[in-house]
Design an enzyme around this catalytic site. Structure first.
Site, mmCIF file in Angstrom:
data_model
loop_
_atom_site.group_PDB
_atom_site.id
_atom_site.type_symbol
_atom_site.label_atom_id
_atom_site.label_comp_id
_atom_site.label_asym_id
_atom_site.label_seq_id
_atom_site.Cartn_x
_atom_site.Cartn_y
_atom_site.Cartn_z
ATOM 1 N NE ARG A 1 64.794 11.658 10.257
ATOM 2 C CZ ARG A 1 64.992 12.110 11.498
ATOM 3 N NH1 ARG A 1 63.993 12.604 12.191
ATOM 4 N NH2 ARG A 1 66.202 12.072 12.044
ATOM 5 C CG ASP B 1 61.477 11.862 26.347
ATOM 6 O OD1 ASP B 1 60.637 11.560 27.206
ATOM 7 O OD2 ASP B 1 62.449 11.139 26.084
ATOM 8 C CG PHE C 1 61.457 5.572 20.763
ATOM 9 C CD1 PHE C 1 62.174 6.536 21.454
ATOM 10 C CD2 PHE C 1 61.629 5.476 19.385
ATOM 11 C CE1 PHE C 1 63.053 7.376 20.801
ATOM 12 C CE2 PHE C 1 62.515 6.305 18.726
ATOM 13 C CZ PHE C 1 63.232 7.265 19.438
ATOM 14 C CD GLU D 1 61.482 18.953 19.150
ATOM 15 O OE1 GLU D 1 61.557 18.812 17.925
ATOM 16 O OE2 GLU D 1 62.437 18.728 19.910
ATOM 17 C CG ASP D 2 60.354 15.535 16.742
ATOM 18 O OD1 ASP D 2 60.713 16.183 17.750
ATOM 19 O OD2 ASP D 2 61.075 14.663 16.225
HETATM 20 P P1 IMP Z 1 64.104 15.680 25.232
HETATM 21 O O1 IMP Z 1 65.258 16.618 25.282
HETATM 22 O O2 IMP Z 1 64.264 14.539 26.207
HETATM 23 O O3 IMP Z 1 62.772 16.385 25.433
HETATM 24 O O4 IMP Z 1 64.115 14.981 23.818
HETATM 25 C C1 IMP Z 1 63.541 15.553 22.728
HETATM 26 C C2 IMP Z 1 64.125 15.023 21.438
HETATM 27 O O5 IMP Z 1 64.402 13.637 21.495
HETATM 28 C C3 IMP Z 1 63.111 15.197 20.327
HETATM 29 O O6 IMP Z 1 63.420 16.326 19.571
HETATM 30 C C4 IMP Z 1 63.262 13.943 19.500
HETATM 31 O O7 IMP Z 1 64.188 14.183 18.453
HETATM 32 C C5 IMP Z 1 63.857 12.926 20.426
HETATM 33 N N1 IMP Z 1 62.820 12.010 20.934
HETATM 34 C C6 IMP Z 1 62.325 11.916 22.185
HETATM 35 N N2 IMP Z 1 61.392 10.984 22.292
HETATM 36 C C7 IMP Z 1 61.279 10.442 21.047
HETATM 37 C C8 IMP Z 1 60.431 9.400 20.495
HETATM 38 O O8 IMP Z 1 59.575 8.793 21.152
HETATM 39 N N3 IMP Z 1 60.600 9.150 19.175
HETATM 40 C C9 IMP Z 1 61.505 9.817 18.392
HETATM 41 N N4 IMP Z 1 62.301 10.786 18.862
HETATM 42 C C10 IMP Z 1 62.191 11.088 20.180
HETATM 43 MG MG MG Z 2 64.098 16.304 17.589
#
Ligand code: IMP
Ligand code: MG
Length: 175
Positions: free
Chosen positions: A165, A103, A152, A99-100
């Protein structure tokens, strides 16, 4: 794009690569003698996965999965949907989610449960960035390259409304 947006450098490409070499060494040792499938989450992980895979010293299979995204917002909607499943049969294999950024952890938790239901031996998680302070889930990130603070981030695969990207470095996006 909005001209008021500012990009503040957070991680340079050399620092990103250095850490990937370290993590790849650990993963290669942890999964030696096992059938490992790397599962990249589209689209954000595509650059990270391609660099990580080339640093591994063990054979792997590679697949991708897609979850519903934030759209053009910077906050998670909380509801996660699968929009593209994997094609490889992971029964009795090891699965490593790539995963990138994690959050709240809600996306990865959803994916973890989904992959578990497909019958692999184990499901482990590798993330380039870990925004740990925002976690709303108890999910464990097994391999985290960099822990980052709130905010972010874009570049090196990560986007804001599908932009940035392609950038080789990672930036903090200031609105
Ligand atoms: P989560 O479900 O809140 O953990 O969100 C995860 C997903 O949200 C990641 O796979 C990213 O695609 C996107 N995301 C969350 N934070 C960022 C950020 O700071 N930059 C870009 N994408 C983010
Ligand atoms: Mg993602």
């Amino acid at each position: 794009m909005d001209s008021k947006i500012e990009l503040i450098p957070v991680l340079r490409k050399d620092d990103i690569q250095k850490r990937i070499v370290e993590i790849a060494r650990i993963i290669s040792s942890d999964f030696a003698n096992s059938e490992l499938v790397l599962i990249g989450i589209l689209k954000g992980s595509f650059i990270f996965l391609s660099d990580l895979a080339r640093r591994l010293s063990i054979p792997v299979m590679i697949d991708f999965i897609e979850l519903s995204s934030y759209g053009n917002k910077t906050e998670s909607s909380g509801s996660v949907k699968l929009t593209k499943d994997i094609g490889i049969d992971i029964r009795s294999k090891e699965a490593l989610i790539v995963e990138d950024i994690v959050d709240t952890g809600l996306s990865i938790e959803f994916l973890y449960e989904h992959l578990k239901s497909l019958g692999p031996k184990r499901v482990k998680i590798c993330a380039l960035l870990d925004k740990r302070s925002r976690r709303e889930s108890n999910i464990k990130i097994d391999y985290a390259c960099h822990i980052v603070g709130e905010g972010f981030y874009v570049g090196y695969g990560l986007d804001y409304a599908e932009n940035y990207r392609h950038l080789p470095d990672i930036y903090h996006l200031k609105f």
